[in-house]
Each structure stands twice: as C-alpha cells, then as structure tokens.
Design an enzyme around this catalytic site. Structure first.
Site, short mmCIF file in Angstrom:
data_model
loop_
_atom_site.label_atom_id
_atom_site.label_comp_id
_atom_site.label_asym_id
_atom_site.label_seq_id
_atom_site.Cartn_x
_atom_site.Cartn_y
_atom_site.Cartn_z
N GLU A 247 151.49 17.98 13.32
CA GLU A 247 152.83 18.33 12.70
C GLU A 247 152.83 19.63 12.84
O GLU A 247 152.21 20.58 11.95
CB GLU A 247 152.76 17.65 11.20
CG GLU A 247 152.60 16.25 11.14
CD GLU A 247 153.76 15.58 11.52
OE1 GLU A 247 154.95 16.09 11.96
OE2 GLU A 247 153.90 14.13 11.64
N CYS A 281 159.30 23.65 7.00
CA CYS A 281 159.16 23.49 8.45
C CYS A 281 160.48 22.75 8.93
O CYS A 281 160.71 22.96 9.97
CB CYS A 281 157.90 22.31 8.61
SG CYS A 281 157.90 20.99 7.77
P1 NDP Z 1 148.56 27.84 10.42
O1 NDP Z 1 148.75 27.35 11.75
O2 NDP Z 1 148.48 29.48 10.35
O3 NDP Z 1 147.37 27.32 9.62
C1 NDP Z 1 147.46 25.85 9.30
C2 NDP Z 1 146.08 25.30 8.71
O4 NDP Z 1 145.26 25.62 9.88
C3 NDP Z 1 145.56 26.52 7.67
O5 NDP Z 1 144.67 25.53 6.80
C4 NDP Z 1 144.59 27.40 8.29
O6 NDP Z 1 143.50 27.98 7.73
C5 NDP Z 1 144.02 26.38 9.50
N1 NDP Z 1 143.55 27.05 10.83
C6 NDP Z 1 143.59 28.08 11.18
N2 NDP Z 1 143.13 28.44 12.49
C7 NDP Z 1 142.57 27.40 12.51
C8 NDP Z 1 141.55 26.73 13.72
N3 NDP Z 1 141.32 27.70 14.85
N4 NDP Z 1 140.97 25.59 13.76
C9 NDP Z 1 141.49 24.91 12.59
N5 NDP Z 1 142.17 25.05 11.49
C10 NDP Z 1 142.55 26.31 11.35
O7 NDP Z 1 149.99 27.57 9.71
P2 NDP Z 1 150.64 28.07 8.25
O8 NDP Z 1 149.63 27.92 7.14
O9 NDP Z 1 151.10 29.43 8.33
O10 NDP Z 1 151.87 26.97 7.91
C11 NDP Z 1 152.94 27.38 8.42
C12 NDP Z 1 153.42 26.61 9.48
O11 NDP Z 1 153.21 25.07 9.18
C13 NDP Z 1 154.83 26.76 9.94
O12 NDP Z 1 154.78 26.91 11.54
C14 NDP Z 1 155.41 25.21 9.56
O13 NDP Z 1 156.42 24.99 10.42
C15 NDP Z 1 154.32 24.36 9.85
N6 NDP Z 1 154.61 23.17 8.80
C16 NDP Z 1 154.78 21.97 9.54
C17 NDP Z 1 155.35 20.87 8.92
C18 NDP Z 1 155.49 19.71 9.50
O14 NDP Z 1 155.38 18.51 8.78
N7 NDP Z 1 155.75 19.57 10.67
C19 NDP Z 1 155.23 20.82 7.29
C20 NDP Z 1 154.82 22.11 6.77
C21 NDP Z 1 154.67 23.25 7.59
P3 NDP Z 1 143.76 29.35 7.18
O15 NDP Z 1 144.82 29.28 6.28
O16 NDP Z 1 142.59 29.33 6.03
O17 NDP Z 1 143.92 30.32 8.08
#
Ligand code: NDP
Length: 501
Positions: A247, A281
C-alpha cells in the site's frame, strides 16, 4: 499559532541500541525504544509461530471474543491512546480522535465478519463432477509481518493487523521510527486480553529493522509506506518468495463537475487537503474544476483555507509536519509550481515555517509540475481549471498513482466515478470509503496492489483451501485407466451439449 523550534533529527544512542521518538511540536523526547536487529526480529517471528498455532486453534468464535475484548480495552483507554498519537505525530486532538474512531470501527467489523468470509462453505461441484461434494475455506497463513508508516500510526497498520488477526494469523509489526510508541501501545493492550501467547509483537528501529522483518521467514509481508520503500520491500521479499501486500502513496484528485454543489465541494477540498497537515495517503492533492464553476469554487476555497492555522495546541486546526525531511519536499513542490507559472492564492513560500506549514492553495499549475505529478504530503492544494468534467477525468487518470479520488456532481457522480482509474472513489464527499469497513482499500499503479479492509482484506491474510469428497461412483469416470473410449466420448458429448451452444 504556537511557533516552536523544529525538532532535532532522531538519534540513536547507547551505541545504537536504542532510539528516541520525539514530539514534533516541541522536539521533546516522548520515549526511548530498542533498535531491534536481525536476531531479535528472527526471535520475534519464531515466538509468533507458536502463538499462531494457539491463535488459529481458538477458531473464529474464540478469536472474535478476544478481539472484541481488545476493542473494548482500546475504547476505555481512548484518551491515553489519543494523546500518544498526538505526541508522536503532532496531530491535533480531533485528528487523533478521528483516527482512533476508525480503528475501532474496523476492528469490530473484521472480528465479526471473518467467520462468514473465511469459514468453510460448500460450493457447487458442477455437472461433470456431480458425484462430489466441494468445500472451500480460507486458512490463516501463519505469521504476518506488518510494516507501517507514521502518518496514521494506528489506522494504517491496523488495516492489516486487525484483519490478519481476525483471519487467524499472529503478527509481528514494525512501526515507523517516528511512531514506535503507538505500535507498542497496540501490542500491550492486546496482550492484556490475550495473555497466553504474543499474537501481536512489535519490533522497533529504523529501516534496517523493517528489512530484517522482510527476510525473517514470515508467511506474508504487509507494507504501507512510500512507493520507493515499497519497491525495496518487494525486492527483499522476492528472495524468499514471501508474498507481499503493498500500500503506497497517492496523488488523489477531486473533480468538481459543472453541476456540483460548489460550496460542499469547496468544504470537502479544503478538509481533504489540509486535515492531518495534508499527510494522508488518500488526501486531496489535486483539484480539477469545470470552467463554469471554477471562479466560485476558488473564491470559497480561498476564504475557508485562509481561516485555518496549524499549531501545537490540542484544538489547533491541524498539527505540524511529523517527519522533518518532508518539509523539504513541500518546499520544493511549491517553489517548482511557482517557478513554472502557477499562482499562490493562499499562502506561498513564506507559509513553510518548520515544523509547521500553513495552508497553501496553488492555481494554474502546469500538469508536469512536481506539485501535480508527485506526492506532496503537506497542507497544500493544487486547483486547476478544466473545460468540463470529462477533461477532469482525463487529467485525474494521467497519474502514475491510482489510490483514491472524489467526484462532486449532482447527476453524473456514478458515471464519472466509474471512469476513474483508482481503487476507491467518494461521490459528493471525500475519503468516505475509508470509513466503510466492508469496502476494500488499496490502489493501482504506483499506489501498489492488494487490499486491506473488507472481505478482500480478510482474504489477503489467508489462503484458499479446496476439498472435494467423492460421494458415490459416477456412471462415467474419466479419471481412471478403466475409463475406455466410450467414457471419454460420452464426456465430450456432455461438454458439447452443455457448453457448445
Ligand atoms: P516510508 O516508505 O519511508 O516508511 C514506511 C515504513 O517502512 C517505515 O516503518 C520504515 O521504517 C520502513 N522501512 C524503511 N526502509 C525499509 C526497508 N529497506 N525495508 C523495510 N522497511 C523499511 O514511508 P513513511 O513512513 O514516510 O510513510 C509515508 C508514506 O506512506 C506516504 O507515501 C504515504 O502516501 C504512504 N501511505 C500509504 C497508505 C496507503 O494505504 N496506501 C496509508 C498511509 C501512508 P522507518 O520509519 O524506521 O524508516
């Protein structure tokens, strides 16, 4: 508005063994959490395996009783939960309240619906196999890994966690580094009503912890976050053929047709673009307005958006930007739009005062500007004039993303909604689909694939198990070597009679 210094970046301390989650409104430490490495993540997944067996054995009724008890616990502790949500994200009290209300609604639905959607049922065997009984059930996968973002640290991961648990799986959850406390709160409250086994565990840390979860042998990985990280997660999971639900982000459009209720559309556009500081999002990022109603619409949007102020007080209209680095993205998008000839009718570059961003409304922005093509994730709106609703549909669809959309039209709502290439559409409202638990939530294209919520959301965390049982010997049995040419001839004659006309 309460103006405070921007928070310092998150820092790991104790030689990287723990890290602080900060209040983005003040920069103060909310709590410290461990940085879990590969070994700890693997241990959590191993413990989840045993928990998964216990949880699956409870059956639908047993799990529903526990999940209902969890829901009541969460409702009892709403004030504590909401203030933790506000502390870690900075969101206003009303934005936190809205988020918790939606979580509780979904948890209730998933627990109640699971047996009906996933439980064993008979299906018709068909004419050729009339002598068999056919049954289908959806079994839990085992251990589901969930990786979540910070913008809705309860609602978003719970779209996977609640549905995966209702389907009979144990869950290991890696929350965003910005919101680990909300994840721990969810696991702790569930443990109060399921003390026997850790059916929901939380591993905390940075991206590396998430990467370790992808490689830890879970049976499915449900990721919500940015498209860039989604690709990394998918690549990591490919190495072990771990299935993924992805997502990702969006660039959702709101269409205002010639026959729209313009004041209602303006109210929805402002709220859909600005609540939660635009960090949604499926929030409204682009608005396409039919020429006939454009000027009236813009006038109403400007008047409403000018009234709104971000702040750190609980009753602020909206809070700060949670992730400090996002401010740079917002700044770059506004600057790019203005450089390319767009006009700011509310705010402008001066609205960006970290950690707060005041509302910015941009008009006449070229369609290839970043503010139109990329996810801005701030309290900004791009409002562009189009000839009519048909042109609005074309422009809305001309995006790499395809998460949600909204349409305002008195007579053509359903027709326009049907032509939008995205996962969800609200007609004459914004984001309404997210509050309907029976409706699947998810996107197409760069917004990812798979679905949370609804019956599809339950089936995401289960596998189909099909069984046939022979009830009596058939007159014609083509599935033995005793069948002979006559049997095959009769079967073919039957197929021609049934399906050849
Ligand atoms: P990120 O992609 O930066 O991070 C999402 C999660 O992935 C975090 O827990 C992060 O950890 C983790 N992560 C980072 N690097 C890795 C890796 N290499 N392998 C596995 N996990 C990893 O997103 P954001 O947290 O900035 O969230 C915002 C984004 O989420 C926006 O693009 C938004 O649109 C989307 N979103 C989508 C939704 C949907 O339902 N479609 C709903 C809500 C948000 P850490 O934070 O510790 O780096």
């Amino acid at each position: 508005m309460t103006q405070t210094a921007p928070p310092k970046p998150l820092r790991a301390d104790d030689e990287g063994k723990r890290f602080a989650s900060l209040d983005p409104r003040t920069g103060e430490v909310v709590a410290h959490h461990p940085v879990h490495g590969e070994a700890e993540v693997r241990a959590a997944v191993a413990a989840a395996r045993t928990a998964a067996e216990f949880w699956a054995d409870l059956g639908f009724a047993g799990r529903r009783a526990r999940l209902d008890a969890w829901r009541r616990t969460l409702v009892r502790r709403l004030p504590e939960w909401q203030s933790l949500l506000s502390a870690e994200t900075g969101k206003s009290a009303d934005d936190a309240r809205t988020e918790t209300a939606l979580v509780v609604e979904h948890l209730h639905w998933a627990a109640r619906q699971a047996a009906k959607t996933l439980g064993r049922r008979r299906v018709k065997p068909g004419a050729l196999m009339y002598n068999h009984a056919a049954t289908l059930e959806y079994r839990p996968l085992g251990v589901v890994g969930v990786i979540g973002p910070w913008n809705y640290p309860a609602f978003t991961p719970m779209g996977s966690i609640a549905y995966a648990l209702a389907a009979g799986n144990a869950v290991v959850f890696k929350p965003s580094e910005f919101t680990p406390g909300v994840g721990v709160f969810l696991a702790d409250t569930l443990a109060e009503v399921v003390p026997e086994h850790p059916v929901l565990q939380v591993v905390t840390g940075f991206g590396e912890t998430g990467a370790a979860l992808c490689a830890a042998g879970v049976d499915k990985l449900a990721f919500t976050g940015s498209t860039a990280t989604g690709k990394k997660v998918m690549a990591a999971c490919a190495a072990t053929l771990t299935p993924v639900l992805v997502e990702c982000g969006g660039k959702d459009a709101l269409i205002v047709a010639e026959d729209a209720d313009v004041p209602a559309a303006a109210r929805a556009a402002v709220w859909g673009g600005i609540f939660n500081a635009g960090q949604t999002c499926a929030g409204v990022e682009r608005v396409y307005v039919a020429d006939a109603v454009h000027d009236e619409f813009v006038e109403l949007v400007v008047a409403k958006a000018r009234e709104l102020r971000p702040g750190g007080e609980p009753n602020a209209d909206f809070g700060p930007i949670t992730m400090p680095a996002q401010v740079d993205v917002i700044r770059a998008h506004v600057a790019d739009a203005l450089e390319r000839g767009g006009r700011a009718v509310v705010g402008g570059m001066e609205s960006i005062r970290p950690p707060y961003v005041e509302p910015v409304v941009l008009v006449d922005v070229p369609e290839d500007a970043k503010a139109v093509t990329e996810e801005t994730f701030g309290p900004t709106l791009v409002v562009n004039r189009v000839a009519d609703a048909d042109e609005a549909v074309r422009r809305a669809n001309a995006s790499a993303y395809g998460l949600g959309a909204a349409v305002f039209s008195r007579n053509r709502g359903d027709e326009l909604a049907a032509r939008l290439r995205c996962g969800m559409v609200s007609v004459n409202s914004v984001l309404a689909y997210a509050s309907v638990p029976a409706l699947p939530f998810g996107g197409v294209g760069a917004s990812g694939f798979g679905r949370v919520h609804g019956e599809d959301g339950l089936r995401e965390f289960a596998y189909a198990h099909s069984v046939t049982r022979k009830r009596f010997r058939a007159l014609l049995d083509p599935m033995t070597y005793e069948r002979g040419p006559r049997t095959i001839k009769h079967v073919l004659r039957l197929v021609k009679a049934l399906h050849g006309r």
